[in-house]
Design an enzyme around this catalytic site. Sequence first.
Site, short mmCIF file in Angstrom:
data_model
loop_
_atom_site.label_atom_id
_atom_site.label_comp_id
_atom_site.label_asym_id
_atom_site.label_seq_id
_atom_site.Cartn_x
_atom_site.Cartn_y
_atom_site.Cartn_z
N ASP A 4 0.86 -1.19 0.00
CA ASP A 4 0.00 0.00 0.00
C ASP A 4 0.89 1.23 0.00
O ASP A 4 1.73 1.39 0.90
CB ASP A 4 -0.90 0.01 1.23
CG ASP A 4 -1.94 -1.10 1.21
OD1 ASP A 4 -2.00 -1.82 0.19
OD2 ASP A 4 -2.67 -1.24 2.20
N ASP A 125 -14.83 -3.47 -0.62
CA ASP A 125 -14.46 -3.30 0.78
C ASP A 125 -15.74 -3.11 1.57
O ASP A 125 -16.59 -2.28 1.20
CB ASP A 125 -13.56 -2.07 0.95
CG ASP A 125 -12.34 -2.11 0.03
OD1 ASP A 125 -11.79 -3.20 -0.16
OD2 ASP A 125 -11.97 -1.05 -0.51
#
Length: 242
Positions: A4, A125
């Site tokens: 990330d 998500d």
Amino acid sequence: PAIDIRGGRAVRLLRGDYDRETAYDADPLDAARRWAEGGARWLHVVDLDGARTGEQANLEHVRRIATDAGVPVQLGGGLRDAEAVRRAFDAGVARVVIGTAALRDPAFLRAAVDAHGERIVVGVDARGGMAATDGWVETSDSAARELIHRLADRGVARFVFTPIEVDGTMDGPPLDQLAGVADGLDAELIYSGGVGSLDHLRALAGCGLPALGGAIVGRALYEGRFSVAEAIQALAAPGSGG
């Protein structure tokens, strides 16, 4: 392995909270090389700045990873129009993950799938079972399971599913929630969130879900809970279902 990227660094967020960040590598390419040398078969890269703002911010880092790491890259974050998808593929990634735009712009998603087929992944998500958008900042009124199954019926071949409540915690995956999403799914599901031990990976591999094709792991690898090679072995162990 997950990489990330925020502000040019490899970081991890706790439960998707941008104010609860841990930085691990000043150069994300160092993480990419480490995981590739450890035996990773894919790298899951997320432009966190892009996910939050909708504008790709770390594409040059992505390009370096795709060029130098030696394994295929799956990229998410900020991919909300055809031009962003084109730039990602031009940077050398093998697959792109479309998140927010999958909810907000069905025509764009349909065109992307028509143009690129299985190279298009949809990232869902979930917070409280509902799909979240804008880098996890907003929660939609679409249930994650229904969204995933509806998009699979429309031709999406692969999904990344992340329960935000456990992401970055290393407390383990919510297997019941995962089973509810994956049951009867006619597409591949890649799980992400909360993996903190080899037992967690064995539990994922052993839960008997035909749709489950892989797992994304971040913090546990960065903090040395186990190696990439150990993770792959755990997923493939006899009796694990891997």
